[in-house]
Scaffold this motif. Structure first.
Motif, PDB file in Angstrom:
ATOM      1  N   THR A  94       0.615   9.209 -18.423  1.00 57.87           N
ATOM      2  CA  THR A  94       2.061   8.290 -18.486  1.00 57.87           C
ATOM      3  C   THR A  94       2.181   8.126 -20.045  1.00 57.87           C
ATOM      4  N   ARG A 102      -3.525   1.030  -9.822  1.00 56.01           N
ATOM      5  CA  ARG A 102      -2.827   0.567  -8.709  1.00 56.01           C
ATOM      6  C   ARG A 102      -3.538   0.692  -7.488  1.00 56.01           C
ATOM      7  N   GLU A 137      -2.166   6.619 -15.282  1.00 54.63           N
ATOM      8  CA  GLU A 137      -2.228   5.658 -14.243  1.00 54.63           C
ATOM      9  C   GLU A 137      -2.925   6.527 -13.085  1.00 54.63           C
TER      10      GLU A 137
END
Length: 348
Positions: free
Chosen positions: A336, A344, A270
């Protein structure tokens, strides 16, 4: 044997052996300046010798990498600014070696052209030598190929081959787990990937290589030729302190394709796109070409030239070592469960 005073020569066919020999003499001082522990012989022979024990290795494993500069060469040829493409050539190889945990030891180059132009070739190979010296890597040999009919006048191509070594059992990636921290090392621009698209976007923009650069001082061509950053010395210093589980060189495929290459099956990443600012060159490329954020991230390095996957308990220490060695370091996210890279935030 009869003599033919007007017989054809190799030079008549477009190959000047004397020019090739003159080039070797010109570049010998530059190659000699890259000499390091382990080098046994240099330019001029049919091969070059390297002593791993003299280089300080007890139980070494060899690592090899080869690469080129791609269509960035087109800009260098068209502008005549060829001094730094040799640095690109070295960087594309040695930056890959350190991702395996290896110290670069020696480098070989292949320079091919239709007609050997001594001044141009000397500038190019001196750039290769500068890249090698900056990486602690010896330039111990290479090949200059003059091939009339294969390349238009003034054109050339480059390929590089680097060999490094590590002590057995110290290869990377190793020990990557969920929760590991991703540290991004800033790039110095576009580096050496995606230039077919760069050239297309410049064409669409209506600008030329000698046009004023839209985002900084200097010409557009010269700015785009900023050489690929050499991460070798800072990363080797950081590796010596421990805590690094993997390294990803962000080349063709961008962050989207290169980071997953060092992650074990079942793990993804991520990345927070708000963690760093998109450098102006990439913003200009995206806006001028109407690129989507996803396309930008899988084509260019987008400002991050190397990612270190680091033990969370040692992340601050690793970041400090890299920063002390001259890198601009930014925490980007973490490892992750899952696959691929999830983003994001926003870059554009």
């Amino acid at each position: 044997m009869s003599e033919h005073t007007n017989g054809i020569t190799y030079a008549d066919a477009g190959v000047d052996i004397d020019a090739g020999a003159a080039l070797v003499e010109r570049i010998k001082p530059a190659a000699a300046a890259t000499r390091r522990a382990g080098v046994m012989s240099g330019l001029g022979g049919f091969g070059a010798l390297f002593d791993l024990k003299a280089a300080g290795f007890a139980d070494p494993v060899l690592v090899a990498a080869t690469d080129g500069v791609g269509t960035k060469l087109r800009i260098a040829i068209d502008t005549g600014h060829v001094e730094d493409v040799g640095v690109d050539l070295v960087a594309m190889c040695v930056n890959d070696l350190i991702c395996q945990g290896a110290e670069p030891l020696f480098f070989l180059d292949y320079f091919a052209t239709g007609k050997l132009e001594l001044d141009q070739a000397t500038r190019i190979i001196k750039g290769i030598a500068r890249g090698c010296a900056a990486s602690g890597c010896a330039l111990i040999g290479g090949e200059t190929a003059e091939m009339p009919g294969m390349y238009p006048s003034g054109d050339f191509d480059l390929a590089g081959f680097a060999v490094g070594a590590m002590e057995r059992g110290r290869d990377l990636p190793a020990g990557v787990t969920e929760g590991d921290i991703l540290l991004g090392l800033a790039s110095d621009g576009v580096h050496s990937n995606g230039f077919s698209l760069v050239r297309r976007i410049v064409e669409i923009s209506g600008l030329g290589w000698e046009s004023a650069c839209p985002w900084t001082e200097g010409s557009l061509g010269a700015t785009l030729l900023t050489p690929t950053r050499l991460y070798v010395r800072p990363v080797l210093e950081a590796l010596a302190g421990g805590g690094i589980h993997a390294l990803a060189h962000i080349t063709g495929g961008g962050l989207t394709e290169n980071l997953p290459r060092v992650l074990p099956e079942g793990l993804g990443a991520e990345i927070d796109l708000d963690a760093w600012g998109l450098p102006p060159v990439f913003r200009w490329l995206a806006e001028s070409g109407g690129m989507s954020e996803a396309e930008l991230l899988k084509t260019f390095n987008s400002g991050i030239g190397m990612i270190a996957v680091v033990d969370p308990a040692q992340a601050k220490a690793v970041a400090a070592r890299l920063a002390e060695a001259g890198e601009n370091v930014q925490p980007l996210g973490r490892v992750t469960q899952g696959r691929g890279v999830a983003y994001r935030g926003r870059l554009l």
